[in-house]
Scaffold this motif. Structure first.
Motif, short mmCIF file in Angstrom:
data_model
loop_
_atom_site.label_atom_id
_atom_site.label_comp_id
_atom_site.label_asym_id
_atom_site.label_seq_id
_atom_site.Cartn_x
_atom_site.Cartn_y
_atom_site.Cartn_z
N TYR A 11 3.64 25.60 -3.61
CA TYR A 11 2.83 24.40 -3.36
C TYR A 11 2.53 23.61 -4.64
O TYR A 11 1.68 22.73 -4.65
CB TYR A 11 1.53 24.77 -2.65
N ALA B 153 9.16 1.14 17.20
CA ALA B 153 8.02 0.26 16.91
C ALA B 153 8.50 -1.15 16.62
O ALA B 153 7.88 -2.14 17.05
CB ALA B 153 7.25 0.81 15.73
N GLY C 122 8.01 6.27 14.71
CA GLY C 122 8.45 5.13 13.92
C GLY C 122 7.35 4.20 13.47
O GLY C 122 7.48 3.50 12.48
N SER C 123 6.23 4.19 14.20
CA SER C 123 5.16 3.26 13.85
C SER C 123 4.20 3.85 12.81
O SER C 123 3.29 3.18 12.35
CB SER C 123 4.37 2.87 15.10
N LEU D 29 -2.78 17.59 12.30
CA LEU D 29 -3.99 18.10 11.63
C LEU D 29 -5.22 17.35 12.14
O LEU D 29 -6.28 17.93 12.36
CB LEU D 29 -3.87 17.93 10.12
N ARG E 47 -0.02 15.98 2.21
CA ARG E 47 0.73 15.70 0.98
C ARG E 47 1.40 16.97 0.44
O ARG E 47 2.53 16.95 -0.04
CB ARG E 47 -0.19 15.09 -0.09
N ALA E 48 0.65 18.09 0.54
CA ALA E 48 1.21 19.36 0.06
C ALA E 48 2.44 19.75 0.88
O ALA E 48 3.42 20.26 0.34
CB ALA E 48 0.16 20.45 0.14
N LYS E 49 2.40 19.50 2.19
CA LYS E 49 3.56 19.83 3.03
C LYS E 49 4.75 18.96 2.64
O LYS E 49 5.89 19.42 2.63
CB LYS E 49 3.23 19.61 4.52
N ARG F 143 5.22 17.72 -0.30
CA ARG F 143 5.66 18.22 -1.60
C ARG F 143 6.59 19.42 -1.42
O ARG F 143 7.58 19.59 -2.12
CB ARG F 143 4.43 18.61 -2.43
N LEU F 144 6.25 20.26 -0.44
CA LEU F 144 7.07 21.44 -0.14
C LEU F 144 8.51 21.07 0.12
O LEU F 144 9.43 21.78 -0.29
CB LEU F 144 6.57 22.11 1.13
N ASP G 209 4.23 7.07 1.88
CA ASP G 209 3.83 5.76 2.39
C ASP G 209 4.96 5.01 3.08
O ASP G 209 4.78 3.89 3.54
CB ASP G 209 3.30 4.89 1.23
N SER H 52 11.89 4.59 9.28
CA SER H 52 13.10 3.76 9.25
C SER H 52 13.59 3.52 7.83
O SER H 52 14.72 3.09 7.63
CB SER H 52 12.83 2.42 9.93
N ALA I 292 2.82 21.69 9.54
CA ALA I 292 1.48 21.17 9.24
C ALA I 292 0.36 22.09 9.71
O ALA I 292 -0.64 22.27 9.03
CB ALA I 292 1.31 19.78 9.85
#
Lengths: 400, 246
Positions: free
Chosen positions: A122, A367, B91-92, B103, B119-121, B123-124, B132, B136, B153
């Motif tokens: 991690y 979407a 997709g949205s 989660l 974020r950690a997942k 990173r994995l 972000d 697509s 997750a």
């Protein structure tokens, strides 16, 4: 993150009684938790099981313990941890990054070999990298961006209409390069399948128009003129408009969704690789289909709308169908009908172009298809009103 | 070997109104095991996986996950994670939102903790920078990795992965194999994997079954090396062809 953790600090002015109560609650909660978190000099000692099931409590406890942390170093000691899962380790690594953002060095120390492996997985042994803060866009920049995107949209539209015009010229020269076999299916879907709703809505519009006028006409004993009111307004304005609105919702949206789905699933690219030009193969048949069915549907709308007026005349104005028809002949000229039909051709072409353009501009999966379909309907309605205004002024200038 | 976490008993799967694609399929997957479902194209691997996770009702037979028959998918917190062949990201939503979604739905974690875990997942699976982005905007391989992050997750003890390595470059594929092995070792994760990739099969898989379209069932089962050296010519041929393809 640091500010988030700061935000969790208890207010300094809390009453002692509140603090005692909070402490009692905290210890009561802690009794049920399979882990403990203790702050010692230069480190936070974690013991027990750290799992996702109690990740919320773990996050809160850790936040409480490090809120007021200062100094150069605060390690997280995992020597007493008997079991941990990925979620818990993810939170410890996040906490380390938050402390790093406050210039406090932090390492995850101790723990079994398996736990060390998980910490490594991690990223708990890599140097924490603070996340870049998002720079909020300023108002001027947003305005400029908006103007630029409008200009780009206009540019795309001009290019699109140009390519369709060029494609149409090419098809005139070589008709076999288009897919006119699909014209019948498209016309059926856009025209014949839409007849029931066109009839129903136009009948109701004629009916309502006559009903609204009935009161005023009765006042002056001019009942028979209901045929003039309904006949002229339906043929010149209402039938073309209502029919175009229905076509926007049915055909325009359908074209955008169909072509948009083809675009995101690379079917349009596949067409190109087969040497078929999408403008000729997909767009022209659709635009042509709407240009053909729009006047046909509008003509049906004219007839049924006038019939709606006749129904009100017969039911509440004592105007017989024969008298209604005789008055209609004197009031409605051929020019009223053909101006409405010409408008409807314009509306049909506009709806077809907008639906196809939005379909071709689709990106972003399901979407994106939904977004483009919505934009199609709104743009079509806007375009219909603008075109109607232009047509009305134009016909007025021609004296028809 | 520990108790089975997945039990399939005399399963028949297929489409309504047609002859079953597979019949009489029985096997166990034990806790902490990496189990592969192998077979040629059209042999019913993905359909079998959909029946195992409850997306398709078997024509006959039973599936039990952690001792529970026919788990109802939407009724409660999922007991397993799933990665679909094409990723099936929403997709949205951004990639980070895709991973955060389970989660937010199934835990009472504060928002910042949810984001930290998501974020950690990412990173994995090497996608921290793509949080972000919209799906697509990702390549096929990135979509798969994001889907694995989403499947992990909720810290499931069991994950189903449908062709996780296909379409990935060899380096990313090997990294994914390492990740699966580490998660198995460190967390005792059980993995049921549908794959063609022979490299992955020999590198990480403990046991596997080989589906045969003509037999409409399991033609062989065991450790990958045993199957590769099988006495059955068809089974051996599958591994030889797969080796040539990879």
């Amino acid at each position: 993150m640091a500010s988030t953790l700061q935000g969790r600090m208890a207010p300094a002015s809390s009453a002692p009684a509140d603090a005692m109560s909070a402490s009692r609650k905290s210890s009561a909660r802690a009794k049920h938790l399979p882990f403990s978190v203790e702050r010692e000099e230069g480190r936070v000692v974690l013991t027990g099981e750290l799992t996702m099931r109690h990740a919320g409590a773990l996050w809160r406890r850790l936040s409480e313990e490090v809120d007021d942390a200062s100094g150069q170093r605060l390690d997280l000691d995992l020597s007493g941890v008997t079991h941990a899962d990925g979620a818990a380790v993810a939170l410890l690594v996040e906490l380390r990054a938050a402390l790093s953002g406050r210039a406090i060095e932090c390492d995850l120390v101790g723990g079994s070999e398996l736990l060390r492996e998980l910490v490594t997985l991690y990223g708990g042994e890599r140097a924490p990298t603070p996340r870049p803060k998002r720079v909020k866009e300023r108002g001027v920049a947003r305005f400029g961006g908006g103007v630029a995107s409008v200009l780009q949209a206009i540019e795309r539209w001009v290019a699109f209409v140009g390519s369709v015009a060029a494609g149409a010229a090419g098809v005139v020269a070589r008709p076999r390069t288009s897919n006119f076999r699909s014209l019948i299916t498209l016309s059926e879907r856009a025209g014949a399948d839409g007849v029931p709703i066109v009839l129903l809505l136009n009948f109701l519009v004629g009916f309502v128009m006559a009903y609204q006028s009935a009161g005023q006409l009765e006042l002056y004993g001019a009942n028979v003129y209901v045929a003039d009111v309904v006949g002229i307004s339906v043929t010149r304005e209402l039938a073309p408009l209502m029919t175009a609105i229905i076509m926007s919702g049915r055909s325009g949206a359908a074209f955008a969704a169909e072509l948009g789905t083809m675009k995101v699933s690379e079917e349009i690219d596949a067409l190109r690789t087969l040497g078929l030009e999408p403008v000729r193969y997909l767009i022209l048949p659709r635009v042509l289909a709407l240009a053909l069915v729009a006047p046909a549907l509008t003509l049906l709308g004219d007839v049924i709308g006038v019939a709606g007026g006749a129904a009100v005349g017969a039911l509440s104005l004592e105007v017989t169908p024969r008298a209604y028809l005789a008055e209609l002949r004197t009031a409605v000229f051929f020019s009223d009908v053909w101006t409405g039909l010409v408008k409807s051709v314009g509306f049909g072409i506009a709806i077809g172009l907008i639906g196809c353009q939005q379909g071709f501009a689709t990106s972003g999966g399901a979407a994106g298809v939904g977004r483009r379909t919505t934009v199609t309907v709104v743009t079509c309605l806007f375009a219909i009103v603008i075109l109607d205004t232009l047509f009305t002024v134009f016909f007025r200038m021609l004296g028809v | 070997m520990t108790s089975p976490i997945v039990e399939a008993r005399s399963l028949a799967v297929g489409w309504p109104g047609a002859a079953p694609l597979l019949e009489g399929v029985s096997f166990d997957v034990h806790r902490g095991e990496i189990f592969a479902i192998l077979g040629g194209s059209g042999s019913g691997k993905s359909t079998l996986m959909r029946a195992l996770i409850g997306l398709e009702s078997p024509v006959s037979g039973e599936v039990a996950i952690a001792g529970e028959l026919a788990p109802k998918l939407e009724a409660r917190r999922p007991t397993f994670g799933v990665m679909f062949q094409q990723g099936a990201l929403f997709g949205s939503l951004t990639v980070l939102q895709n991973v955060s979604l389970p989660l937010e739905r199934w835990t009472d974690l504060p928002r910042d903790a949810v984001l930290a875990i998501a974020r950690a997942k990412l990173r994995l699976v090497g996608l921290e920078e793509a949080g972000d982005k919209l799906p697509s905007e990702l390549s096929g391989g990135m979509k798969k990795r994001a889907a694995i992050a989403r499947a992990l997750a909720l810290e499931p003890s069991l994950v189903f992965l449908d062709e996780p390595s296909s379409g990935l470059d060899p380096v990313t594929s090997a990294g994914l194999d390492d990740l699966i092995l580490t998660l198995k070792r460190a967390l005792g994760l059980t993995v049921v994997i549908v794959t063609h990739e022979l490299g992955s099969i020999f590198a990480i898989v403990d046991r596997c079954i080989l589906l045969d379209h003509e037999q409409r069932g399991v033609s062989a089962s065991g450790a990958p090396r045993e199957l590769a050296d099988s006495d059955q010519p068809k089974v051996r041929a599958f591994f030889q062809r797969a080796a040539r393809a990879s």
